[in-house]
Write a protein that holds these residues in place. Structure first.
Motif, PDB file in Angstrom:
ATOM      1  N   THR A  18       0.900  -1.153   0.007  1.00  0.00           N
ATOM      2  CA  THR A  18      -0.003   0.066  -0.112  1.00  0.00           C
ATOM      3  C   THR A  18       0.838   1.277   0.043  1.00  0.00           C
ATOM      4  O   THR A  18       1.689   1.091   0.729  1.00  0.00           O
ATOM      5  CB  THR A  18      -0.903  -0.140   1.183  1.00  0.00           C
ATOM      6  OG1 THR A  18      -1.745  -1.264   1.118  1.00  0.00           O
ATOM      7  CG2 THR A  18      -1.984   1.180   1.241  1.00  0.00           C
ATOM      8  N   PHE A  20       1.099   5.319   0.144  1.00  0.00           N
ATOM      9  CA  PHE A  20       0.681   6.732   0.182  1.00  0.00           C
ATOM     10  C   PHE A  20       1.158   7.753  -0.486  1.00  0.00           C
ATOM     11  O   PHE A  20       2.303   7.905  -0.753  1.00  0.00           O
ATOM     12  CB  PHE A  20       0.788   7.199   1.746  1.00  0.00           C
ATOM     13  CG  PHE A  20       0.001   6.142   2.631  1.00  0.00           C
ATOM     14  CD1 PHE A  20      -1.224   6.589   2.779  1.00  0.00           C
ATOM     15  CD2 PHE A  20       0.382   5.210   3.149  1.00  0.00           C
ATOM     16  CE1 PHE A  20      -2.247   5.771   3.606  1.00  0.00           C
ATOM     17  CE2 PHE A  20      -0.325   4.310   3.821  1.00  0.00           C
ATOM     18  CZ  PHE A  20      -1.516   4.392   4.194  1.00  0.00           C
ATOM     19  N   HIS A  49      -4.191   7.062  -0.966  1.00  0.00           N
ATOM     20  CA  HIS A  49      -3.396   5.806  -0.973  1.00  0.00           C
ATOM     21  C   HIS A  49      -3.980   5.079  -2.155  1.00  0.00           C
ATOM     22  O   HIS A  49      -4.877   5.304  -2.639  1.00  0.00           O
ATOM     23  CB  HIS A  49      -3.510   5.035   0.157  1.00  0.00           C
ATOM     24  CG  HIS A  49      -4.808   4.497   0.519  1.00  0.00           C
ATOM     25  ND1 HIS A  49      -5.882   5.418   1.023  1.00  0.00           N
ATOM     26  CD2 HIS A  49      -5.612   3.321   0.347  1.00  0.00           C
ATOM     27  CE1 HIS A  49      -6.972   4.955   0.997  1.00  0.00           C
ATOM     28  NE2 HIS A  49      -6.895   3.459   0.784  1.00  0.00           N
TER      29      HIS A  49
END
Length: 90
Positions: A18, A20, A49
């Motif tokens: 993930t 950002f 994100h």
């Protein structure tokens, strides 16, 4: 939505992090990791994100979205992702 959480049930062998997007912070989870982030009071959009593509293996998450002001009479379906009341359907 005022916040989100992700529980990583399965993680990819390669990829699937993930990221950002505002500051390129990259979170590469292990199975069982829990990630929580808030949108409220985020004037710089640091919570924006995206999921990186899974290159090998399988990734699965349990996701929960938190909403403010939701009740029996004003359900989450009445609120847009930006926290505004949806227009009544005709």
């Amino acid at each position: 939505r005022v916040a989100s959480s992700l529980l990583y049930c399965n993680v990819a062998e390669q990829g699937g992090s993930t990221i950002f997007t505002q500051d390129t912070t990259k979170f590469t989870p292990a199975r069982g990791d829990f990630l929580f982030f808030a949108y409220k009071s985020d004037p710089d959009s640091m919570s924006m994100h995206a999921a990186c593509p899974v290159l090998r293996g399988v990734k699965s998450t349990a996701t929960q979205w938190y909403r403010e002001g939701v009740s029996k009479d004003f359900t989450w379906e009445d609120v847009s992702d930006l926290g505004q009341r949806r227009a009544a359907e005709l």
